[in-house]
Enzyme design. Sequence first.
Site: not given
Length: 560
Positions: A183, A285, A321, A410, A433-434, A444, A481
């Site tokens: 965080h 999102r 999305r 992805e 990322n995915d 991940r 993205c």
Amino acid sequence: MEITGTGIGQGVAIGPVVRMAEHLPEPVDRPSHLDPEREGERARASLSVVAAELAGRGAKAGGAAKDVLEAQAMMAEDPSLIDVITTRLAAGKTAERAVFEAFASYRDLLAGMGGYMAERAADLDDISQRVIAHLLKLPAPGVPDPGHPFILVARDLAPADTALLDLDQVQGLVTIDGGPTSHTAILAREKSIVAVVGAADAASLADGDTVIVDAARSLVVAVPTADEIAAAKARIAERAAQAAAPLAPGALADGTPVPLLANLGSADGAAEALRLGAEGVGLFRTEFLFLDADTAPSVREQQAQYTRLLTAFAGKKVVVRVLDAGADKPLAFLNDAPEENPALGLRGIRALRHSEVILREQLTALAAAGAATDAELWVMAPMVATVEETRYFTALAKELGIAVAGVMVETPSAALIADRVLAETDFASIGTNDLTQYTMAADRLLGTIAMLQNPWHPAVLRLIAEVGAAGAELGKPVGICGEAAADPLLAVVLVGLGATSLSMSPSALADVRASLARYSLDDAKALARAALAAEGAAEARTAADAAAAVISTQARETAS
């Protein structure tokens, strides 16, 4: 001396070190002189006070900090945690000791999970410290105030402190613990704080030491030379000039347009994204509407939120999305069946097909919001793996009034057949990322294999190139993205691989815009070829760096 860590952003800062005080000592394990009921009242009162303080800080900070601190406030009053505290109080422990032991047990549980979950353990430590401080009538842990600008060095920084840092005083941040998904890192990135996290050797730094925090190079330079300080000041001035320059659309040096868009998790961040130069939204999102609900929100409730976002971006492209649930974001009303490996299970478009009414309602709400505003609404499905899934989503979206429908790439399967996928839909957006997770077979969320979660790996880049080539052949847009788009050098490589737009955290827009402006399309393709020819992620970045240095040298020679 150079101390390595993980840089957040591209900034540079210089200043004297001020160390954050260490945690309160562990409460002594001694029998209480009060009865368990009275100790329970003390514990519950302090938990309630701390929860209210955290929620108040979140409301003041806004943005991602608000979400983080509200989550912490909920942790402080979690019924299962209070049950653990009550059990320890019944054994005769003091409220301070019971709170310490209860939070420690939960902390150890999260730490043992590794990765993202392990980095949440620090949040529990912070809540525990604040509750114990309140019980002992001591000041809560917090950021020091020496009365002059400084570089803050801490073991780690709690979200409650990161959210409200005085950026006129805190020039930079260095943490000994933590990682890129902590965080601290998330909030530092959002607030554009110059930060290097996970710099273990920073424990050797002392109050008053002058250091350079170089986030772009993931370094902390201790005892810097006069030349190093001069070079750092020049970079700070260059970045300040870039930030002050009039905002312009993203483009390469030869004028090739590369729209720079924002990744957003709610409409709250719209104004800041626009201020920082976002040309639209590349990833909105929608999970925030669903994650804290026992049932799916109504069409009317969804439409109100979507309308709010689209109104803020009137005249601009907004890519939404649809709900991406499953894996690390389970929803009881969508899929509550236990799965051995949820990352490979009923998630994304698979879960939505399983409960199609939720998808239909979301598309209906989006279509209504789009019709009521002037934004250019694009809608995409997550976790598409096949041509059939592509055809299904695109047809359903069009049936329900969505003019521009696309899919996220992805999975390696979607990338490898991108020509056939794009033939059935309007656009593709690559979630790096995915895509990296599934290409490298590396969870991940698992810290022990974090080194494999690197989008610079040539295997990932080759898949991105497949999608880029398919998009160019069919005349279909291909956006990025994932977090890869926020890396200024990798952003150039991605354009060289065929990306037609880039979407990222708004705080990264300025650095990426400046990086793109240094290279032509031919240059970007040259950097991409250099990275693709490498054997691994580190080698790919080194190769791209070397190619970029050659291009810069040639440009200087031509100019002279």
